[in-house]
Design an enzyme around this catalytic site. Sequence first.
Site, PDB file in Angstrom:
ATOM      1  N   ASN A  41       1.307  -0.911   0.255  1.00 52.33           N
ATOM      2  CA  ASN A  41       0.131  -0.488   0.143  1.00 52.33           C
ATOM      3  C   ASN A  41       0.976   1.252  -0.435  1.00 52.33           C
ATOM      4  O   ASN A  41       2.016   1.792   0.601  1.00 52.33           O
ATOM      5  CB  ASN A  41      -0.808   0.059   1.035  1.00 52.33           C
ATOM      6  CG  ASN A  41      -2.004   1.479   1.381  1.00 52.33           C
ATOM      7  OD1 ASN A  41      -1.754   2.197   0.342  1.00 52.33           O
ATOM      8  ND2 ASN A  41      -2.604   1.121   2.510  1.00 52.33           N
ATOM      9  N   ARG A  54       0.834   4.372   0.343  1.00 51.61           N
ATOM     10  CA  ARG A  54       0.397   5.282   1.537  1.00 51.61           C
ATOM     11  C   ARG A  54       0.507   5.072   2.856  1.00 51.61           C
ATOM     12  O   ARG A  54       0.553   5.843   3.493  1.00 51.61           O
ATOM     13  CB  ARG A  54      -1.399   6.284   1.052  1.00 51.61           C
ATOM     14  CG  ARG A  54      -1.745   5.889  -0.046  1.00 51.61           C
ATOM     15  CD  ARG A  54      -3.033   6.596  -0.189  1.00 51.61           C
ATOM     16  NE  ARG A  54      -3.017   7.793   0.420  1.00 51.61           N
ATOM     17  CZ  ARG A  54      -4.317   8.369   0.741  1.00 51.61           C
ATOM     18  NH1 ARG A  54      -5.732   7.799   0.497  1.00 51.61           N
ATOM     19  NH2 ARG A  54      -4.684   9.339   1.821  1.00 51.61           N
ATOM     20  N   CYS A  55       0.844   3.549   2.514  1.00 47.68           N
ATOM     21  CA  CYS A  55       1.787   3.095   4.503  1.00 47.68           C
ATOM     22  C   CYS A  55       2.611   3.289   4.570  1.00 47.68           C
ATOM     23  O   CYS A  55       3.557   3.098   3.836  1.00 47.68           O
ATOM     24  CB  CYS A  55       1.374   1.300   4.288  1.00 47.68           C
ATOM     25  SG  CYS A  55       1.976   1.129   6.043  1.00 47.68           S
ATOM     26  N   SER A  56       3.476   4.070   5.266  1.00 44.60           N
ATOM     27  CA  SER A  56       4.624   4.096   5.315  1.00 44.60           C
ATOM     28  C   SER A  56       5.615   3.265   5.983  1.00 44.60           C
ATOM     29  O   SER A  56       6.975   2.595   5.698  1.00 44.60           O
ATOM     30  CB  SER A  56       5.288   5.053   6.990  1.00 44.60           C
ATOM     31  OG  SER A  56       4.765   4.614   7.691  1.00 44.60           O
ATOM     32  N   ARG A  62       6.795   1.407   2.031  1.00 48.75           N
ATOM     33  CA  ARG A  62       7.707   1.867   1.694  1.00 48.75           C
ATOM     34  C   ARG A  62       8.454   1.685   2.419  1.00 48.75           C
ATOM     35  O   ARG A  62       9.659   1.417   1.707  1.00 48.75           O
ATOM     36  CB  ARG A  62       6.736   3.697   1.892  1.00 48.75           C
ATOM     37  CG  ARG A  62       5.830   4.084   0.865  1.00 48.75           C
ATOM     38  CD  ARG A  62       5.482   5.911   1.142  1.00 48.75           C
ATOM     39  NE  ARG A  62       5.944   6.309   2.394  1.00 48.75           N
ATOM     40  CZ  ARG A  62       4.640   6.380   2.617  1.00 48.75           C
ATOM     41  NH1 ARG A  62       3.691   6.538   2.131  1.00 48.75           N
ATOM     42  NH2 ARG A  62       4.862   7.554   4.059  1.00 48.75           N
TER      43      ARG A  62
END
Length: 116
Positions: free
Chosen positions: A8, A10-12, A15
């Site tokens: 995802n 948008r997920c730190s 990433r």
Amino acid sequence: MSVTLYHNPRCSKSRATLALLEARNLEVELRLYLEQGPSLTELEQLLVMLGMEDARSLMRKSEQAYQSEGLAEAGLTRHELLTAMVNHPKLIQRPIAINQGQARIGRPPEAVLEIV
């Protein structure tokens, strides 16, 4: 070696896990699971690869769908819980790395290094 990453962007944590794998020059196949959700069979396989008996172990209990769908109810079957994750992929823990029949949840991101 190619690692599949349920990702995802948008997920730190997701990433950070991707960056960790790329820093080791590993080929990463991204699975944007919010866009292309897993099937019941894939979720069953993930549970096996993760060594999880309880389907709730794969769920994000803080997600709104967990509460609104009544997924904390003790009487729900494994099939019902997995079906909820198919219908609401945001419920699935992230990120998940898969390599050679093994999987790890990247919390913390370094946990995925156990399988590469």
